[in-house]
Design an enzyme around this catalytic site. Sequence first.
Site, PDB file in Angstrom:
ATOM      1  N   SER A  18       1.231  -1.095   0.001  1.00 15.99           N
ATOM      2  CA  SER A  18      -0.213  -0.387   0.401  1.00 15.99           C
ATOM      3  C   SER A  18       1.320   1.359   0.001  1.00 15.99           C
ATOM      4  CB  SER A  18      -0.851   0.062   0.867  1.00 15.99           C
ATOM      5  OG  SER A  18      -1.980   0.650   0.973  1.00 15.99           O
ATOM      6  N   MET A  19       0.847   1.923   0.798  1.00 16.59           N
ATOM      7  CA  MET A  19       2.087   3.350   1.328  1.00 16.59           C
ATOM      8  C   MET A  19       3.451   3.099   0.825  1.00 16.59           C
ATOM      9  SD  MET A  19       2.034   6.538   3.534  1.00 16.59           S
ATOM     10  CE  MET A  19       2.787   5.058   5.520  1.00 16.59           C
TER      11      MET A  19
END
Length: 252
Positions: free
Chosen positions: A93-94
Site C-alpha cells: 500500500s503506502m
Amino acid sequence: MSGAPSPWLRGLREGAQARARLVCLPHAGGSASFFRPWLAHLPGDIDFLAVQYPGREERFNETHIPCLASLAEHIAHALLALPARPLLLFGHSMGAALAYAVGLRLEAAGLGAAHVFVSAHPPPHRQPSSDLHRQDDAALIADILRQDAEAAGLWANPQLRALFLPTLRSDYQAIETWRPARLAPLAAPIDVLLARDDAEVSLDQARAWADLTAHPPDIRLFDGDHFYLKQQPRPVIHHLLQRTAYLQGDSV
C-alpha cells in the site's frame, strides 16, 4: 547491523552469512510488527528487516513525518549505512510508493535494489486524487474499515483511536500529497502483487507500473482484499523467492 542501529530499521533477523536482505515497508498506519509473522516462512539465510516509521511502537514519542519524499530519504540513508548485500524491497500500500521512492534514491547512490515488489498500490502517476487527511476522524476511519474490516475493534475503542489517529492522518497526508514532478524509471525490476477483491487498485493501474521500470513487470493476483497478505504470508513469500530465483541460487 554494524554500528549503532538505525531507528528506521527493525532487524527481525540478521546473520553474518546472509545471502540477501529483504526489507519490508508497511502500509499507512502500519508498523514494523506487521511483518513479524513472515519470519516463520523465510529461509534462514535471508536477513529480514522492516521499516519503522516515526510515531509508532518504540518510536511512538517521535514526531510524525507527513511527507513521503522525506520518509524515503531517511529510509534510503539508513539502508545505505548497512553492509552491502543483495537487496529486495517489498512495500505494501503506502509502502509500495515508498519502495519505489527509496529504490530511486539507492540507485542514485550506486547501490540499487536487486528487485522491488509493490503490493496493493497504483504507481504514482495513476494514483487517484484524495484529501482524506483533511477530513474528519469519521471519514478517515471509514476509509480504513472499508479496506480492513478486521480493524473495527481497534477503531471502536476511544483510547486506541486517540492514540493511533494522528499516525494514520500523517501517513495519509504523506501519500495523498506525494506528487513527484518527475517520475524516473528504476533500473531494478518492479513486480506487482494484487488481490482479486482489492477495490483500491485495478489491474489496469497495476499494469502501469511498467512505465517505471525497464523490465516487464510480473503481476501476480492473490485471493482476498486489500490486506490479502495477512491471511497468506507463505504464498506471498514463496512468490517473492520464485521471482528472484532465490537470487540465482537454490530453488525454492
